[in-house]
Scaffold this motif. Structure first.
Motif, PDB file in Angstrom:
ATOM      1  N   PHE A  69       0.841  -1.199   0.000  1.00  0.00           N
ATOM      2  CA  PHE A  69       0.000   0.000   0.000  1.00  0.00           C
ATOM      3  C   PHE A  69       0.878   1.251   0.000  1.00  0.00           C
ATOM      4  N   ASP A  70       0.538   2.185  -0.889  1.00  0.00           N
ATOM      5  CA  ASP A  70       1.294   3.430  -1.028  1.00  0.00           C
ATOM      6  C   ASP A  70       0.461   4.598  -0.540  1.00  0.00           C
ATOM      7  N   MET A  71       1.051   5.425   0.331  1.00  0.00           N
ATOM      8  CA  MET A  71       0.306   6.533   0.931  1.00  0.00           C
ATOM      9  C   MET A  71       1.251   7.711   1.171  1.00  0.00           C
ATOM     10  N   ALA A  72       0.782   8.725   1.885  1.00  0.00           N
ATOM     11  CA  ALA A  72       1.613   9.883   2.213  1.00  0.00           C
ATOM     12  C   ALA A  72       1.062  10.578   3.441  1.00  0.00           C
ATOM     13  N   ASP A  73       1.927  11.360   4.078  1.00  0.00           N
ATOM     14  CA  ASP A  73       1.486  12.115   5.247  1.00  0.00           C
ATOM     15  C   ASP A  73       0.449  13.167   4.889  1.00  0.00           C
ATOM     16  N   ILE A  74       0.386  13.558   3.617  1.00  0.00           N
ATOM     17  CA  ILE A  74      -0.567  14.599   3.192  1.00  0.00           C
ATOM     18  C   ILE A  74      -1.809  14.018   2.511  1.00  0.00           C
ATOM     19  N   LYS A 105       5.038   8.680   2.382  1.00  0.00           N
ATOM     20  CA  LYS A 105       5.838   9.802   1.900  1.00  0.00           C
ATOM     21  C   LYS A 105       5.874  10.885   2.979  1.00  0.00           C
ATOM     22  N   TRP A 106       6.971  11.610   2.966  1.00  0.00           N
ATOM     23  CA  TRP A 106       7.053  12.836   3.754  1.00  0.00           C
ATOM     24  C   TRP A 106       7.153  13.984   2.763  1.00  0.00           C
ATOM     25  N   VAL A 107       6.171  14.890   2.813  1.00  0.00           N
ATOM     26  CA  VAL A 107       6.081  15.997   1.858  1.00  0.00           C
ATOM     27  C   VAL A 107       6.074  17.310   2.636  1.00  0.00           C
ATOM     28  N   PRO A 108       7.238  17.735   3.153  1.00  0.00           N
ATOM     29  CA  PRO A 108       7.277  18.954   3.956  1.00  0.00           C
ATOM     30  C   PRO A 108       7.299  20.212   3.091  1.00  0.00           C
ATOM     31  N   ARG A 109       6.826  21.297   3.651  1.00  0.00           N
ATOM     32  CA  ARG A 109       7.052  22.599   3.042  1.00  0.00           C
ATOM     33  C   ARG A 109       8.503  22.994   3.312  1.00  0.00           C
ATOM     34  N   THR A 166       8.777   0.399  12.572  1.00  0.00           N
ATOM     35  CA  THR A 166       9.733   0.775  11.524  1.00  0.00           C
ATOM     36  C   THR A 166       8.959   1.116  10.261  1.00  0.00           C
ATOM     37  N   LEU A 167       9.357   2.176   9.573  1.00  0.00           N
ATOM     38  CA  LEU A 167       8.733   2.488   8.290  1.00  0.00           C
ATOM     39  C   LEU A 167       9.329   1.599   7.210  1.00  0.00           C
ATOM     40  N   ASP A 168       8.492   0.831   6.538  1.00  0.00           N
ATOM     41  CA  ASP A 168       8.981  -0.030   5.451  1.00  0.00           C
ATOM     42  C   ASP A 168       9.716   0.796   4.399  1.00  0.00           C
ATOM     43  N   CYS A 169       9.129   1.919   4.025  1.00  0.00           N
ATOM     44  CA  CYS A 169       9.729   2.766   2.991  1.00  0.00           C
ATOM     45  C   CYS A 169       9.240   4.191   3.175  1.00  0.00           C
ATOM     46  N   LEU A 170      10.182   5.126   3.276  1.00  0.00           N
ATOM     47  CA  LEU A 170       9.826   6.543   3.341  1.00  0.00           C
ATOM     48  C   LEU A 170      10.280   7.208   2.041  1.00  0.00           C
ATOM     49  N   GLN A 171       9.315   7.783   1.320  1.00  0.00           N
ATOM     50  CA  GLN A 171       9.581   8.427   0.031  1.00  0.00           C
ATOM     51  C   GLN A 171       9.528   9.946   0.242  1.00  0.00           C
ATOM     52  N   PHE A 172      10.646  10.600   0.054  1.00  0.00           N
ATOM     53  CA  PHE A 172      10.789  12.020   0.375  1.00  0.00           C
ATOM     54  C   PHE A 172      10.531  12.883  -0.862  1.00  0.00           C
ATOM     55  N   HIS A 173       9.687  13.901  -0.677  1.00  0.00           N
ATOM     56  CA  HIS A 173       9.415  14.878  -1.741  1.00  0.00           C
ATOM     57  C   HIS A 173       9.783  16.256  -1.220  1.00  0.00           C
ATOM     58  N   TYR A 174      10.307  17.098  -2.116  1.00  0.00           N
ATOM     59  CA  TYR A 174      10.627  18.481  -1.729  1.00  0.00           C
ATOM     60  C   TYR A 174      10.198  19.414  -2.843  1.00  0.00           C
ATOM     61  N   SER A 191      13.601   6.484  -0.012  1.00  0.00           N
ATOM     62  CA  SER A 191      13.261   6.686  -1.414  1.00  0.00           C
ATOM     63  C   SER A 191      12.869   8.137  -1.664  1.00  0.00           C
ATOM     64  N   LEU A 192      12.571   8.445  -2.909  1.00  0.00           N
ATOM     65  CA  LEU A 192      12.198   9.794  -3.316  1.00  0.00           C
ATOM     66  C   LEU A 192      10.872   9.776  -4.050  1.00  0.00           C
ATOM     67  N   THR A 193      10.273  10.944  -4.166  1.00  0.00           N
ATOM     68  CA  THR A 193       9.061  11.124  -4.960  1.00  0.00           C
ATOM     69  C   THR A 193       9.225  12.371  -5.825  1.00  0.00           C
ATOM     70  N   ASN A 194       9.046  12.196  -7.129  1.00  0.00           N
ATOM     71  CA  ASN A 194       9.049  13.309  -8.092  1.00  0.00           C
ATOM     72  C   ASN A 194      10.343  14.128  -8.098  1.00  0.00           C
ATOM     73  N   PHE A 195      11.463  13.476  -7.884  1.00  0.00           N
ATOM     74  CA  PHE A 195      12.747  14.135  -8.112  1.00  0.00           C
ATOM     75  C   PHE A 195      13.156  13.909  -9.562  1.00  0.00           C
ATOM     76  N   ASP A 196      13.753  14.916 -10.188  1.00  0.00           N
ATOM     77  CA  ASP A 196      14.219  14.761 -11.560  1.00  0.00           C
ATOM     78  C   ASP A 196      15.593  14.106 -11.571  1.00  0.00           C
ATOM     79  N   THR A 197      16.086  13.800 -12.773  1.00  0.00           N
ATOM     80  CA  THR A 197      17.330  13.056 -12.894  1.00  0.00           C
ATOM     81  C   THR A 197      18.516  13.841 -12.335  1.00  0.00           C
ATOM     82  N   GLN A 198      18.570  15.126 -12.628  1.00  0.00           N
ATOM     83  CA  GLN A 198      19.686  15.953 -12.167  1.00  0.00           C
ATOM     84  C   GLN A 198      19.818  15.928 -10.643  1.00  0.00           C
TER      85      GLN A 198
END
Length: 338
Positions: free
Chosen positions: A52-57, A87-91, A115-123, A151-158
């Motif tokens: 299951f995939d979810m987010a704090d927001i 996911k953690w999606v902080p301002r 324990t968090l199985d997977c934390l996907q970070f977005h900025y 892990s990450l969410t919506n980061f570009d290649t650069q």
């Protein structure tokens, strides 16, 4: 329980190749009954779809998962065979250790896990380099055992490359990837293959647009017809990609292929993305607790479909006439950063 293929992330966590997306409980797709949502999760679990995939927001998503996890734990004993990716999606703002700890502890508490199985970070803002500070603290917490996969969410290649060059181990990047939006293949795919980073993809079914429901249909317009956040979001993507007429040509081709394989358009669209080289899993949104909204059969069918060279040639015949989203929008996630 069906035998659902899984993929192993770099930290050892195995997740289903199709994950159950919980954005749909955020409130942007209609009212949600938390009790019925928890009950509905059992249907996916019993079908072998245990990730299951979810987010704090995403509204009450983490709490709903936590209630489900707690019930499973009581019923089964021991550690339930379910995977929760959040996911953690902080301002943008201070990213000291305490700020990061508070965010992680909030998700642990809501999800009722140790324990968090997977934390996907977005900025949101690449100009605010404090995302590197946050990832440094998250990496430390991973080594301490609080997070299994970082892990990450919506980061570009650069910026993905920048993070990896800092010595931070990244398991996956969650990006939009579909027959409409093939931007990950332009740059990101090659980098991810080189560094053993899996792509977890969303938007693969275009919020439901890639289905028989919209085959030969008039172009949907306005809130009455684009009545969920997903439909509105991905209809805009179709418009940018090539418009409704070209989209109908694609649906016709997909329908023909689906009939040949005795499956649905959604199964073909899912299989196409699952077959892309760097893709670890596809996230399919679940309208938990909404009667008749489950698409479990289509998901399971996607695992048995094998697209032939002829199928792929027919699909490519339409796709090559679409616009280049990489040049129009930018690399993955650019649409979220203006």
């Amino acid at each position: 329980m069906s035998l659902v293929p899984k993929v192993r992330l770099t930290g050892g966590l195995e997740v289903c190749r199709v994950l159950n997306g919980m954005w749909q409980v955020s409130g942007a797709h209609g009212a949600v009954d938390p009790v019925k949502a928890v009950q509905a999760m059992d249907l996916y679990m019993s079908s072998g779809l245990t990730s299951f995939d979810m987010a704090d927001i995403y509204g009450p998503a983490e709490e709903i998962y936590g209630n489900f996890y707690s019930q499973l734990k009581s019923r089964e004993g021991g550690t339930p065979s379910v995977q929760g990716l959040t996911k953690w999606v902080p301002r943008p703002g201070p990213m000291n250790r305490k700020v990061v700890e508070n965010a992680v502890e909030r998700s642990l508490r809501r999800m009722q896990v140790d324990t968090l199985d997977c934390l996907q970070f977005h900025y949101w803002d690449y100009n605010d380099k404090r995302y590197l500070e946050a990832l440094g603290h998250l990496s430390d917490m991973q080594r301490e055992g609080t997070i299994r996969e970082l892990s990450l969410t919506n980061f570009d290649t650069q910026h993905l490359e920048e993070i990896v060059d800092k010595g931070i181990r990244i398991s996956s990047n969650q990006v939009q990837y579909s027959l409409i939006d093939r931007r990950p293949a332009a740059r990101m795919e090659e980098f991810c293959l080189k560094h053993d980073i899996k792509l977890l993809t969303y938007g693969t079914l275009g919020g439901g647009l890639l289905s028989e429901r919209y085959l030969t249909s008039a172009e949907p317009k306005g809130k009455a017809e684009l009545y969920t956040a997903s439909l509105s979001k991905y209809k805009n993507m179709v418009d940018t990609w090539g418009g409704w007429n070209l989209f109908q040509e694609l649906l016709n081709v997909l329908s023909s292929i689906a009939k040949h394989h005795s499956c649905s358009i959604a199964s073909v669209a899912t299989r196409y993305i699952l077959d892309q080289p760097a893709v670890g899993g596809v996230i399919v949104g679940c309208r938990l607790g909404v009667p008749g909204a489950e698409h479990i059969h289509d998901t399971l069918q996607s695992f048995r479909v094998e697209l032939s060279p002829q199928d792929l040639s027919e699909i490519e015949g339409v796709l090559k006439r679409s616009r280049d989203l990489m040049s129009l929008i930018g690399d993955c996630g650019a649409e979220y950063r203006g």
